[in-house]
Write a protein that holds these residues in place. Sequence first.
Motif, short mmCIF file in Angstrom:
data_model
loop_
_atom_site.label_atom_id
_atom_site.label_comp_id
_atom_site.label_asym_id
_atom_site.label_seq_id
_atom_site.Cartn_x
_atom_site.Cartn_y
_atom_site.Cartn_z
N THR A 94 -17.97 79.32 16.95
CA THR A 94 -18.72 80.37 17.64
C THR A 94 -20.19 80.32 17.26
OG1 THR A 94 -16.74 81.78 17.61
CG2 THR A 94 -18.84 82.84 18.10
N ARG A 95 -20.45 80.18 15.95
CA ARG A 95 -21.84 80.17 15.47
C ARG A 95 -22.61 78.99 16.03
NH1 ARG A 95 -25.23 78.16 11.86
NH2 ARG A 95 -23.76 76.61 11.09
N LEU A 96 -22.03 77.80 15.95
CA LEU A 96 -22.74 76.61 16.41
C LEU A 96 -22.93 76.58 17.92
CD1 LEU A 96 -21.27 73.72 14.20
CD2 LEU A 96 -23.52 74.79 14.04
N SER A 97 -21.96 77.10 18.65
CA SER A 97 -22.06 77.09 20.11
C SER A 97 -22.96 78.20 20.62
CB SER A 97 -20.67 77.23 20.75
OG SER A 97 -20.14 78.52 20.51
N GLY A 98 -23.04 79.30 19.86
CA GLY A 98 -23.81 80.44 20.33
C GLY A 98 -23.19 81.11 21.54
N ASP A 99 -21.90 80.88 21.74
CA ASP A 99 -21.21 81.34 22.96
C ASP A 99 -20.07 82.28 22.57
OD1 ASP A 99 -19.86 81.69 25.33
OD2 ASP A 99 -19.57 79.56 25.74
N GLU A 100 -20.19 83.54 22.93
CA GLU A 100 -19.16 84.52 22.58
C GLU A 100 -17.83 84.26 23.29
OE1 GLU A 100 -21.10 88.75 21.28
OE2 GLU A 100 -20.87 88.40 23.43
N ALA A 101 -17.87 83.52 24.37
CA ALA A 101 -16.65 83.24 25.13
C ALA A 101 -16.19 81.80 24.95
CB ALA A 101 -16.87 83.54 26.61
N ILE A 102 -16.59 81.16 23.86
CA ILE A 102 -16.30 79.74 23.68
C ILE A 102 -14.80 79.46 23.63
CG2 ILE A 102 -16.47 79.89 21.15
CD1 ILE A 102 -17.56 76.91 23.38
N GLY A 103 -13.99 80.39 23.11
CA GLY A 103 -12.54 80.17 23.07
C GLY A 103 -11.94 80.04 24.46
N LEU A 104 -12.44 80.84 25.39
CA LEU A 104 -11.96 80.77 26.78
C LEU A 104 -12.37 79.45 27.44
CD1 LEU A 104 -12.88 84.39 27.99
CD2 LEU A 104 -10.70 83.60 27.05
N ARG A 105 -13.56 79.00 27.13
CA ARG A 105 -14.07 77.79 27.76
C ARG A 105 -13.40 76.53 27.20
NH1 ARG A 105 -18.57 80.15 30.29
NH2 ARG A 105 -19.59 81.75 29.02
N LEU A 106 -13.15 76.53 25.88
CA LEU A 106 -12.58 75.33 25.27
C LEU A 106 -11.18 75.02 25.79
CD1 LEU A 106 -13.66 75.44 21.51
CD2 LEU A 106 -14.69 74.19 23.40
N VAL A 107 -10.39 76.06 26.05
CA VAL A 107 -9.02 75.84 26.54
C VAL A 107 -9.04 74.98 27.79
CG1 VAL A 107 -7.00 76.96 27.57
CG2 VAL A 107 -8.03 77.91 25.51
N GLN A 108 -10.02 75.20 28.63
CA GLN A 108 -10.07 74.47 29.90
C GLN A 108 -10.54 73.03 29.74
OE1 GLN A 108 -11.20 77.32 33.31
NE2 GLN A 108 -12.15 78.24 31.52
N VAL A 119 -1.27 76.42 9.08
CA VAL A 119 -1.37 76.00 10.48
C VAL A 119 -1.22 74.48 10.53
CG1 VAL A 119 -2.84 75.91 12.52
CG2 VAL A 119 -2.84 77.95 11.05
N TRP A 120 -0.46 74.02 11.50
CA TRP A 120 -0.25 72.58 11.68
C TRP A 120 -1.55 71.95 12.14
CZ3 TRP A 120 3.91 70.34 15.56
CH2 TRP A 120 4.34 69.09 15.09
N PHE A 121 -2.03 70.95 11.42
CA PHE A 121 -3.33 70.38 11.73
C PHE A 121 -3.32 69.63 13.07
CE2 PHE A 121 -7.05 67.61 11.35
CZ PHE A 121 -8.01 68.58 11.08
N ARG A 122 -2.16 69.22 13.55
CA ARG A 122 -2.11 68.56 14.86
C ARG A 122 -2.74 69.45 15.94
NH1 ARG A 122 3.69 65.53 15.85
NH2 ARG A 122 4.07 64.80 13.73
N LYS A 153 -15.78 67.81 23.20
CA LYS A 153 -16.14 67.70 24.61
C LYS A 153 -17.23 68.72 24.98
CE LYS A 153 -13.25 66.60 27.77
NZ LYS A 153 -12.16 66.57 28.77
N ALA A 154 -17.32 69.79 24.15
CA ALA A 154 -18.37 70.79 24.35
C ALA A 154 -19.61 70.47 23.51
CB ALA A 154 -17.84 72.18 24.00
N ASN A 155 -19.67 69.21 23.02
CA ASN A 155 -20.82 68.71 22.26
C ASN A 155 -20.99 69.35 20.89
OD1 ASN A 155 -21.67 66.92 24.38
ND2 ASN A 155 -22.52 68.70 25.45
N LEU A 156 -19.87 69.76 20.27
CA LEU A 156 -19.89 70.25 18.89
C LEU A 156 -19.37 69.14 17.99
CD1 LEU A 156 -18.51 73.88 19.40
CD2 LEU A 156 -20.89 73.14 19.26
N GLU A 157 -20.13 68.77 17.00
CA GLU A 157 -19.82 67.64 16.13
C GLU A 157 -18.64 67.95 15.22
OE1 GLU A 157 -19.34 64.37 14.33
OE2 GLU A 157 -20.91 64.44 15.87
N THR A 158 -17.59 67.14 15.29
CA THR A 158 -16.37 67.34 14.51
C THR A 158 -16.66 67.33 13.01
OG1 THR A 158 -14.99 66.34 16.23
CG2 THR A 158 -14.07 66.42 13.99
N VAL A 189 -8.01 71.65 19.12
CA VAL A 189 -9.22 72.48 19.18
C VAL A 189 -10.47 71.62 18.97
CG1 VAL A 189 -10.47 74.39 18.10
CG2 VAL A 189 -7.99 74.54 18.40
N LEU A 190 -10.42 70.74 17.96
CA LEU A 190 -11.57 69.88 17.66
C LEU A 190 -11.87 68.92 18.81
CD1 LEU A 190 -10.80 69.07 13.91
CD2 LEU A 190 -12.64 70.52 14.79
#
Length: 343
Positions: free
Chosen positions: A58-72, A5-8, A19-24, A13-14
């Motif tokens: 997913t583990r750190l956020s505790g949010d099952e729908a985190i993928g949907l939220r991050l896109v926005q 996968v291209w790291f760009r 922006k969702a307060n997850l430490e890179t 995603v990072l």
Amino acid sequence: MPYTVWFRYVKVVLHAAAKANLETQTLLGAVGLDSSILEATDARIPHEKVYALWREITRLSGDEAIGLRLVQLVEPEVLDVVGYAAYSSSNVGEALSRFIRYSRLIHEGAKWTLETKGNVTQITHSVPGSHLPLPGVLCQWVLATIIVNVRRMTGLNLVPLQVGFQHQQPDDISYYRELFQAPVAFEQAVNSFTFDAAWLNQPLLKSDPGLCALLDRYAEELLAKLPRTENIVDSVRQEISVGLRGGDPGLDAIAKKLKFAPRTLQRKLKEAGTSHQELLDEMRRELSIHYLQERQMAVYEVAFLLGFSETSAFHRAFKRWTGTTPGEFRRTLSESAYINVKI
């Protein structure tokens, strides 16, 4: 050769995760990536690392729908050549076609289709050569990326007819319905959504033919630099994956399915720089790590799923692959999780 996968695009995603307060740094460290990779312009990483990154998000956020939220949370400004090429296209149909054409830059193994029948168009996504199941959060990100950006490109709240995901249905699907505003199905063969074919002719707000032509040339140059996919290796990987799910992953059985003599298949794999046993070991190792992260699955169940007749044989193989036993591996995971929580 394993898919990369291209790291760009991992950086996109990072960026959203931050922006969702997850430490890179925490995310990268948890999946064994050095933070120096953030400075690498064209680095590519194994897709297994990306899967692990999504599981950690997913583990750190505790949010099952985190993928949907991050896109926005992703601004169009952080997109790279594939995203900019799509945004500068004339209409939705051209944008989706460009995205599919250049998607191999993002993930070498991803398979996209765009097909219209009558008044309905369907776009699908899968990774057929991967033996690892796609993390649900990645499936979310993939389809949400399409619908969110189509809406942004057109300035219209376009609503699909149906949305389908490969992963299992979570307990709460309210956010899926809120985002897509359409019926949602789970445990599908591919990730997909269908929509009114009239979308394809919808003009884009930032269409720029001159910029688009420039980006096309750049994207084609980048595609030409990617190594060619070894079809025979992908085919064998796919058949081994099927064989490990209740069939026969052995050389003779796979050679028969692919209509080769076993000796011929061995020769073709050797020419591609690998062997049936190497591919089988690689899949078993990666699947074992994936399964052992599922706490509810006993070690003997993992051994059975990987085709080992005895648990002791699995123990020996796992130690050969990783230098540790399955039990020690799980204890290490528990300690790591505890440290991350304390931090």
